[in-house]
Write a protein that holds these residues in place. Structure first.
Motif, PDB file in Angstrom:
ATOM      1  N   GLY A 214       0.812  -1.201   0.000  1.00 35.88           N
ATOM      2  CA  GLY A 214       0.000   0.000   0.000  1.00 35.88           C
ATOM      3  C   GLY A 214       0.856   1.267   0.000  1.00 35.88           C
ATOM      4  O   GLY A 214       2.069   1.218  -0.207  1.00 35.88           O
ATOM      5  N   PRO A 215       0.182   2.394   0.246  1.00 36.97           N
ATOM      6  CA  PRO A 215      -1.233   2.494   0.611  1.00 36.97           C
ATOM      7  C   PRO A 215      -2.164   2.248  -0.574  1.00 36.97           C
ATOM      8  O   PRO A 215      -1.909   2.721  -1.678  1.00 36.97           O
ATOM      9  CB  PRO A 215      -1.370   3.938   1.122  1.00 36.97           C
ATOM     10  N   LEU A 216      -3.225   1.504  -0.307  1.00 32.57           N
ATOM     11  CA  LEU A 216      -4.245   1.250  -1.315  1.00 32.57           C
ATOM     12  C   LEU A 216      -5.585   1.006  -0.637  1.00 32.57           C
ATOM     13  O   LEU A 216      -5.639   0.562   0.512  1.00 32.57           O
ATOM     14  CB  LEU A 216      -3.863   0.056  -2.192  1.00 32.57           C
TER      15      LEU A 216
ATOM     16  N   ARG B 204      -3.520   9.219   5.495  1.00 29.38           N
ATOM     17  CA  ARG B 204      -3.671  10.328   4.538  1.00 29.38           C
ATOM     18  C   ARG B 204      -4.544   9.902   3.359  1.00 29.38           C
ATOM     19  O   ARG B 204      -5.382  10.684   2.870  1.00 29.38           O
ATOM     20  CB  ARG B 204      -2.290  10.786   4.044  1.00 29.38           C
ATOM     21  N   ALA B 205      -4.373   8.675   2.899  1.00 23.86           N
ATOM     22  CA  ALA B 205      -5.195   8.186   1.787  1.00 23.86           C
ATOM     23  C   ALA B 205      -6.658   8.092   2.199  1.00 23.86           C
ATOM     24  O   ALA B 205      -7.564   8.428   1.418  1.00 23.86           O
ATOM     25  CB  ALA B 205      -4.684   6.815   1.326  1.00 23.86           C
ATOM     26  N   ALA B 206      -6.912   7.640   3.420  1.00 22.29           N
ATOM     27  CA  ALA B 206      -8.293   7.535   3.897  1.00 22.29           C
ATOM     28  C   ALA B 206      -8.938   8.911   4.023  1.00 22.29           C
ATOM     29  O   ALA B 206     -10.110   9.098   3.671  1.00 22.29           O
ATOM     30  CB  ALA B 206      -8.316   6.808   5.243  1.00 22.29           C
ATOM     31  N   ILE B 207      -8.176   9.875   4.522  1.00 18.47           N
ATOM     32  CA  ILE B 207      -8.700  11.241   4.657  1.00 18.47           C
ATOM     33  C   ILE B 207      -9.034  11.820   3.285  1.00 18.47           C
ATOM     34  O   ILE B 207     -10.086  12.439   3.081  1.00 18.47           O
ATOM     35  CB  ILE B 207      -7.684  12.121   5.407  1.00 18.47           C
ATOM     36  N   ALA B 208      -8.149  11.581   2.327  1.00 18.71           N
ATOM     37  CA  ALA B 208      -8.406  12.068   0.966  1.00 18.71           C
ATOM     38  C   ALA B 208      -9.649  11.410   0.373  1.00 18.71           C
ATOM     39  O   ALA B 208     -10.319  12.000  -0.490  1.00 18.71           O
ATOM     40  CB  ALA B 208      -7.192  11.787   0.083  1.00 18.71           C
ATOM     41  N   ALA B 209      -9.970  10.195   0.840  1.00 17.35           N
ATOM     42  CA  ALA B 209     -11.147   9.484   0.326  1.00 17.35           C
ATOM     43  C   ALA B 209     -12.419   9.815   1.106  1.00 17.35           C
ATOM     44  O   ALA B 209     -13.469   9.247   0.812  1.00 17.35           O
ATOM     45  CB  ALA B 209     -10.897   7.976   0.377  1.00 17.35           C
ATOM     46  N   GLY B 210     -12.331  10.723   2.088  1.00 15.70           N
ATOM     47  CA  GLY B 210     -13.531  11.187   2.761  1.00 15.70           C
ATOM     48  C   GLY B 210     -13.734  10.706   4.177  1.00 15.70           C
ATOM     49  O   GLY B 210     -14.800  10.963   4.767  1.00 15.70           O
ATOM     50  N   ALA B 211     -12.757  10.035   4.778  1.00 18.20           N
ATOM     51  CA  ALA B 211     -12.926   9.545   6.149  1.00 18.20           C
ATOM     52  C   ALA B 211     -12.986  10.701   7.134  1.00 18.20           C
ATOM     53  O   ALA B 211     -12.252  11.685   7.004  1.00 18.20           O
ATOM     54  CB  ALA B 211     -11.770   8.616   6.515  1.00 18.20           C
ATOM     55  N   ASP B 212     -13.875  10.578   8.141  1.00 20.50           N
ATOM     56  CA  ASP B 212     -13.858  11.557   9.229  1.00 20.50           C
ATOM     57  C   ASP B 212     -13.426  10.920  10.555  1.00 20.50           C
ATOM     58  O   ASP B 212     -13.335  11.594  11.574  1.00 20.50           O
ATOM     59  CB  ASP B 212     -15.200  12.282   9.373  1.00 20.50           C
ATOM     60  N   CYS B 213     -13.146   9.620  10.530  1.00 21.02           N
ATOM     61  CA  CYS B 213     -12.522   8.940  11.665  1.00 21.02           C
ATOM     62  C   CYS B 213     -11.940   7.630  11.152  1.00 21.02           C
ATOM     63  O   CYS B 213     -12.375   7.102  10.123  1.00 21.02           O
ATOM     64  CB  CYS B 213     -13.503   8.705  12.811  1.00 21.02           C
ATOM     65  N   LEU B 214     -10.954   7.114  11.864  1.00 16.14           N
ATOM     66  CA  LEU B 214     -10.263   5.895  11.444  1.00 16.14           C
ATOM     67  C   LEU B 214     -10.334   4.857  12.557  1.00 16.14           C
ATOM     68  O   LEU B 214     -10.155   5.180  13.734  1.00 16.14           O
ATOM     69  CB  LEU B 214      -8.788   6.181  11.142  1.00 16.14           C
ATOM     70  N   VAL B 215     -10.563   3.614  12.158  1.00 18.11           N
ATOM     71  CA  VAL B 215     -10.455   2.474  13.066  1.00 18.11           C
ATOM     72  C   VAL B 215      -9.339   1.589  12.553  1.00 18.11           C
ATOM     73  O   VAL B 215      -9.425   1.041  11.457  1.00 18.11           O
ATOM     74  CB  VAL B 215     -11.774   1.688  13.159  1.00 18.11           C
ATOM     75  N   MET B 216      -8.276   1.466  13.338  1.00 23.27           N
ATOM     76  CA  MET B 216      -7.134   0.635  12.973  1.00 23.27           C
ATOM     77  C   MET B 216      -7.331  -0.773  13.514  1.00 23.27           C
ATOM     78  O   MET B 216      -7.671  -0.960  14.679  1.00 23.27           O
ATOM     79  CB  MET B 216      -5.836   1.213  13.550  1.00 23.27           C
TER      80      MET B 216
END
Length: 332
Positions: free
Chosen positions: A90-92, A128-140
């Motif tokens: 990734g990132p992908l 950063r990729a998730a934010i660019a895709a519209g995420a407003d929160c992340l679950v790792m």
């Protein structure tokens, strides 16, 4: 490969653990040094479902549970994972129609069935990729010992049956870092199942502990009275087999495989022959089904799992605290 037996020795692991203790001390020191490095602070909050031991503890199941609750709250949640077992770094963004478990790992494909999932060995780049895709929160899913991305809510997942094993650090035991070191960063611990090993006694009194149970889908209606040949390549295959026994399923055979095992054609032939010999159905887990070739899916029954909470409001209280971090995040 399967973990060595002395890792689960609650008496301390005996002479193999003593022999490996110098290497374990170096491993713990290297981890502590790595964790002192500051990570990138994302402009959106990050929740991490991690653990202290090598192997499965229920991290992905917890990530799916909390992710579903965040979606129900209207959050644009995205998952972030290393993609263990996959070849792509990734990132992908995971595409279940295009990617296989060999590409991104089985856990990433499970997560992508619920919400967008990003695979990245570099967690900050994945964020950063998730934010660019519209995420407003992340679950790792996993990554508790990865310092590259700041975690606003690091959660420790503890398997009640396995606990902390021999309580030694790799390679002398299953711990990725000493219990005290990991607990010093955690916001809460989630114990899945009964505390069969006394793990809770190792936690500081100041660390909040939530309790959850792993509930397995009822297999009996799917079997229609047939016996079963059960197989699993997860962290503890015995957990799957024991769950079926508790449902009074007649198990003609139980076939364990290593965690994240990449099933081969000869494995499929062996399992099919075993089921035919006993007039039995083939049963496996959702994680295993993702790693199987499509042509065998018609021949197997997949049994799903989910979490139940003795205190039903506990996970939502946790997410209320997480929501407060959303309100205090700096702008991009």
């Amino acid at each position: 490969m399967r973990p060595p037996a002395f890792w689960s020795d609650r008496r301390g692991g005996g002479w193999p653990a003593r022999l490996l203790s110098p290497a374990a001390a170096l491993y713990a020191l290297a981890t502590a040094r790595r964790m002192r490095r500051p990570g990138w602070r994302a402009p959106i909050p990050v929740l991490c479902c991690g653990n202290l031991t090598a192997g499965g503890t229920g991290k992905t199941t917890l990530a799916l549970d909390l992710g579903a609750r965040l979606l129900a709250r209207g959050r644009a949640v995205h998952f972030l994972t290393r993609g263990y077992g996959g070849r792509l770094r990734g990132p992908l963004r995971v595409d279940p129609a295009r990617h296989t478990a060999a590409d991104v790992g089985d856990e990433a494909l499970l997560l992508a069935q619920l919400a967008p999932c990003h695979v990245s060995a570099d967690r900050a780049a994945g964020a950063r990729a998730a934010i660019a895709a519209g995420a407003d929160c992340l679950v790792m899913d996993d990554g508790f010992q990865n310092p590259g991305l700041h975690q606003d809510m690091p959660l420790l997942v503890i398997d009640g049956a396995g606990g902390f094993g021999s309580r030694h650090v790799l390679p002398a035991g299953p711990l990725r870092e000493p219990v005290a070191a990991g607990c010093s960063r955690a916001r809460a611990a989630i114990l899945i199942g009964d505390d069969e090993t006394g793990a809770l006694a190792q936690l500081p009194a100041s660390l909040p502990v939530l309790r959850a149970d792993l509930a397995m889908q009822d297999a009996a209606p799917l079997l229609a009275g047939r016996p079963a040949v059960a197989f699993a390549g997860i962290g503890r295959p015995g957990k799957f087999f024991d769950g079926l026994r508790r449902q009074d399923i007649t198990l003609a055979a139980c076939v364990p495989f290593p965690d994240h095992y990449p099933y081969r054609a000869q494995d499929i032939r062996r399992l099919r022959a075993l089921a035919a010999r006993h007039g039995a159905a083939l049963l496996t887990t959702a994680k295993d089904a993702i790693r199987l070739p499509n042509y065998i899916h018609r021949d197997i029954i997949t049994i799903g799992v989910h979490l139940t909470w003795p205190q039903p409001t506990a996970p939502d209280h946790l997410l209320d605290l997480f929501a407060n971090t959303m309100k205090t995040q700096p702008g991009p």
